[in-house]
Scaffold this active site. Structure first.
Site, mmCIF file in Angstrom:
data_model
loop_
_atom_site.group_PDB
_atom_site.id
_atom_site.type_symbol
_atom_site.label_atom_id
_atom_site.label_comp_id
_atom_site.label_asym_id
_atom_site.label_seq_id
_atom_site.Cartn_x
_atom_site.Cartn_y
_atom_site.Cartn_z
ATOM 1 N N ARG A 120 76.657 -25.638 66.242
ATOM 2 C CA ARG A 120 77.833 -24.843 65.846
ATOM 3 C C ARG A 120 77.608 -24.033 64.571
ATOM 4 O O ARG A 120 78.548 -23.622 63.892
ATOM 5 C CB ARG A 120 79.080 -25.712 65.675
ATOM 6 C CG ARG A 120 79.499 -26.410 66.946
ATOM 7 C CD ARG A 120 80.963 -26.786 66.918
ATOM 8 N NE ARG A 120 81.333 -27.470 68.133
ATOM 9 C CZ ARG A 120 81.205 -28.771 68.301
ATOM 10 N NH1 ARG A 120 80.763 -29.525 67.326
ATOM 11 N NH2 ARG A 120 81.543 -29.328 69.447
ATOM 12 N N LYS A 142 75.364 -8.921 61.995
ATOM 13 C CA LYS A 142 75.544 -8.808 63.452
ATOM 14 C C LYS A 142 74.342 -9.449 64.130
ATOM 15 O O LYS A 142 73.196 -9.090 63.845
ATOM 16 C CB LYS A 142 75.613 -7.334 63.873
ATOM 17 C CG LYS A 142 76.966 -6.707 63.672
ATOM 18 C CD LYS A 142 77.003 -5.320 64.307
ATOM 19 C CE LYS A 142 78.340 -4.659 64.098
ATOM 20 N NZ LYS A 142 78.356 -3.264 64.605
ATOM 21 N N GLU A 184 67.886 5.430 61.055
ATOM 22 C CA GLU A 184 69.009 4.711 60.432
ATOM 23 C C GLU A 184 69.124 5.077 58.948
ATOM 24 O O GLU A 184 70.224 5.152 58.406
ATOM 25 C CB GLU A 184 68.836 3.184 60.592
ATOM 26 C CG GLU A 184 68.678 2.697 62.042
ATOM 27 C CD GLU A 184 69.939 2.829 62.903
ATOM 28 O OE1 GLU A 184 71.019 3.163 62.378
ATOM 29 O OE2 GLU A 184 69.827 2.602 64.135
ATOM 30 N N LYS A 226 74.566 0.613 53.247
ATOM 31 C CA LYS A 226 74.983 -0.247 54.361
ATOM 32 C C LYS A 226 75.872 -1.382 53.837
ATOM 33 O O LYS A 226 76.906 -1.714 54.438
ATOM 34 C CB LYS A 226 73.745 -0.803 55.092
ATOM 35 C CG LYS A 226 74.100 -1.915 56.068
ATOM 36 C CD LYS A 226 73.812 -1.654 57.506
ATOM 37 C CE LYS A 226 74.537 -2.629 58.403
ATOM 38 N NZ LYS A 226 73.906 -2.916 59.654
ATOM 39 N N GLU A 236 83.979 -5.136 61.526
ATOM 40 C CA GLU A 236 84.139 -3.868 62.248
ATOM 41 C C GLU A 236 85.521 -3.685 62.870
ATOM 42 O O GLU A 236 85.650 -3.478 64.076
ATOM 43 C CB GLU A 236 83.035 -3.688 63.306
ATOM 44 C CG GLU A 236 82.917 -2.223 63.758
ATOM 45 C CD GLU A 236 81.706 -1.930 64.623
ATOM 46 O OE1 GLU A 236 80.612 -2.408 64.311
ATOM 47 O OE2 GLU A 236 81.883 -1.196 65.601
ATOM 48 N N ARG A 240 83.531 0.144 59.357
ATOM 49 C CA ARG A 240 82.166 -0.225 59.748
ATOM 50 C C ARG A 240 81.716 0.588 60.972
ATOM 51 O O ARG A 240 80.527 0.808 61.175
ATOM 52 C CB ARG A 240 82.051 -1.733 60.016
ATOM 53 C CG ARG A 240 80.614 -2.144 60.298
ATOM 54 C CD ARG A 240 80.342 -3.616 60.154
ATOM 55 N NE ARG A 240 78.959 -3.900 60.496
ATOM 56 C CZ ARG A 240 78.344 -5.032 60.293
ATOM 57 N NH1 ARG A 240 78.977 -6.032 59.720
ATOM 58 N NH2 ARG A 240 77.081 -5.197 60.648
ATOM 59 N N ASN A 244 78.181 3.628 63.429
ATOM 60 C CA ASN A 244 77.828 3.990 64.810
ATOM 61 C C ASN A 244 77.572 5.480 64.971
ATOM 62 O O ASN A 244 77.371 5.954 66.093
ATOM 63 C CB ASN A 244 78.936 3.554 65.782
ATOM 64 C CG ASN A 244 79.073 2.045 65.807
ATOM 65 O OD1 ASN A 244 78.095 1.326 65.609
ATOM 66 N ND2 ASN A 244 80.285 1.554 66.036
ATOM 67 N N HIS A 247 75.271 6.835 67.604
ATOM 68 C CA HIS A 247 75.022 5.772 68.581
ATOM 69 C C HIS A 247 75.757 5.971 69.910
ATOM 70 O O HIS A 247 75.373 5.392 70.907
ATOM 71 C CB HIS A 247 75.388 4.402 67.991
ATOM 72 C CG HIS A 247 74.399 3.922 66.952
ATOM 73 N ND1 HIS A 247 74.136 4.626 65.805
ATOM 74 C CD2 HIS A 247 73.611 2.816 66.890
ATOM 75 C CE1 HIS A 247 73.240 3.972 65.072
ATOM 76 N NE2 HIS A 247 72.897 2.871 65.711
ATOM 77 N N HIS A 251 72.972 5.464 72.339
ATOM 78 C CA HIS A 251 72.833 4.250 73.167
ATOM 79 C C HIS A 251 72.717 4.601 74.644
ATOM 80 O O HIS A 251 71.957 3.981 75.385
ATOM 81 C CB HIS A 251 74.048 3.326 72.968
ATOM 82 C CG HIS A 251 73.786 2.229 71.972
ATOM 83 N ND1 HIS A 251 74.777 1.394 71.519
ATOM 84 C CD2 HIS A 251 72.659 1.818 71.355
ATOM 85 C CE1 HIS A 251 74.271 0.536 70.655
ATOM 86 N NE2 HIS A 251 72.988 0.775 70.539
ATOM 87 N N HIS A 263 65.152 2.844 69.982
ATOM 88 C CA HIS A 263 66.535 2.902 69.490
ATOM 89 C C HIS A 263 66.681 4.062 68.487
ATOM 90 O O HIS A 263 67.574 4.899 68.608
ATOM 91 C CB HIS A 263 66.859 1.559 68.830
ATOM 92 C CG HIS A 263 68.226 1.482 68.251
ATOM 93 N ND1 HIS A 263 69.352 1.367 69.033
ATOM 94 C CD2 HIS A 263 68.668 1.519 66.956
ATOM 95 C CE1 HIS A 263 70.424 1.315 68.251
ATOM 96 N NE2 HIS A 263 70.039 1.406 66.988
#
Ligand code: NAD
Ligand code: GLY
Length: 363
Positions: A120, A142, A184, A226, A236, A240, A244, A247, A251, A263
């Protein structure tokens, strides 16, 4: 030590910037790391850096296990995460044990996800070794895996206890991975900091030559942008999403290319397409659009890609997890250094943007 504090209340941590692994033991001591550690890496990074890092940790009296999975995005699967958990069980890791993620974004995302679910939740430290992971994925918590054809569709938020950036590791990266990571970095300049954007423009030669001091400066400045965004919106629910930028279309192209494009390459194309939409809407000037394209070109990004089926790209955008209630969300620049979120971009605008970055120039 050259470091940066990410202020997230009880989830706060430092990012430190180095030219080698020499300070890793000191950092682990500083954060009160437990004696039982599991280094998670991939088969490429294992050959390059695992021995050095593990012997350093062993010399520091840590009880170190190591699990290396086959490198590559295609192995970013739930099964690999389960394999990492099995390795943790075999190494008799308990709730106080810690995972060390040594590698690129694929390692960091999966090691972090394993840390989030093992017993956990246990703690982990990021030791990113690609430019992409040093400039983006290791910061912000993330974690996750791809599943059933969807990228990062399973995951959890778990902030690392520390991010240890040894900029020298990127010197062994293939050229293409450097370009990918710069996507990025450039993104952070466009969304928050025109001065940083200019720094990247003016220091191309030093950055391209992978000059250590310049890389450390760039990495610190980049991570501070960042971190600022993550501090403002850890999970997010708001700003945040600015991260993106590039993206939405990026993506979809990445997925349509069957991951033959990296990417970062796709984010580069996505940033050009989004900037084109912004220019057509009069949000930014044509000079700003040109500056964005030129910087990306200077860092060896392709400005065109083969797109044969625009409809398929739009369908991929609709199935992306960033799409909410069927509305494709776009992050568009409103000037250099500032972006806003738009959910009213029309299909015609998307098609024009795809034409802008397409070799074919038409449906
Ligand atoms: P990656 O981890 O696959 O690394 C790219 C390649 O470089 C791999 O073959 C790897 O083995 C190799 N490599 C790593 N370090 C090396 C080194 N120092 N020298 C030589 N080779 C090295 O990919 P990546 O580009 O680092 O990360 C991409 C992943 O990151 C994607 O899965 C993406 O979804 C994820 N990502 C996550 C976030 C986040 O916020 N969590 C953000 C952006 C991207
Ligand atoms: N890479 C996007 C984010 O961290 O939110």
């Amino acid at each position: 030590m050259n470091k940066l504090y990410v202020n997230l209340g009880e989830n706060s941590y430092n990012i430190s910037f180095h030219s080698d692994f020499g300070k890793l033991l000191g950092v682990l001591e500083e954060i009160g790391a437990p004696k039982k550690l599991m280094v998670v890496t991939d088969t490429n990074v294992e050959k390059l850096y695992a021995e050095e890092v593990i012997s350093l940790l062993t010399d520091g009296d840590y009880d170190v296990g190591c699990y290396a999975f086959e490198a590559g995005e295609e192995n970013k699967t739930p099964q690999t995460v389960l394999d990492i958990c099995s390795a943790c069980m075999e190494h008799k890791m308990d709730r106080k044990s810690m995972i060390i993620a040594l590698g690129g974004g694929v390692v960091g995302d999966m090691a972090g996800f394993a840390a989030a679910i093992y017993m956990r939740g246990i703690s982990f430290v990021q030791v990113p070794t690609t430019l992409l992971s040093q400039s983006d994925s290791s910061v912000g918590g993330k974690t996750g895996v791809d599943f059933a054809g969807a990228k990062n569709i399973l995951g959890a938020f778990l902030q690392p206890k520390h991010v240890y950036i040894n900029v020298s590791t990127i010197k062994t990266l293939p050229e293409r991975e450097i370009v990918s990571g710069m996507g990025e970095v450039i993104k952070h300049g466009i969304i928050r900091d025109e001065k940083f954007f200019e720094f990247l423009n003016e220091n191309y030669d030093l950055i391209n030559a992978l000059d250590t001091d310049t890389l450390i400066y760039m990495s610190n400045k980049n991570c501070s942008i960042k971190a600022q965004v993550v501090e403002a919106d850890e999970k997010e629910s708001g700003v945040r999403a600015h991260l993106n930028f590039g993206h939405t279309i990026g993506h979809a192209i990445e997925s349509a290319s069957n991951y033959t494009l990296t990417h970062g390459e796709c984010v580069g194309l996505g940033m050009m397409a989004a900037s084109f939409i912004a220019e057509q809407r009069g949000l930014i000037t044509d000079t700003d659009l040109e500056r964005i394209i030129l910087l990306l070109e200077n860092y060896d990004f392709e400005t065109k890609v083969d797109i044969t089926d625009y409809e398929a790209i739009i369908n991929l955008m609709l199935s992306d997890k960033k799409t909410i209630s069927g509305k494709i969300r776009f992050v568009l620049p409103v000037c250099l250094g500032k972006v806003e979120i738009f959910d009213d971009v029309t299909k015609d605008e998307i098609v024009s943007a795809l034409e802008f970055i397409s070799n074919d120039g038409g449906i």
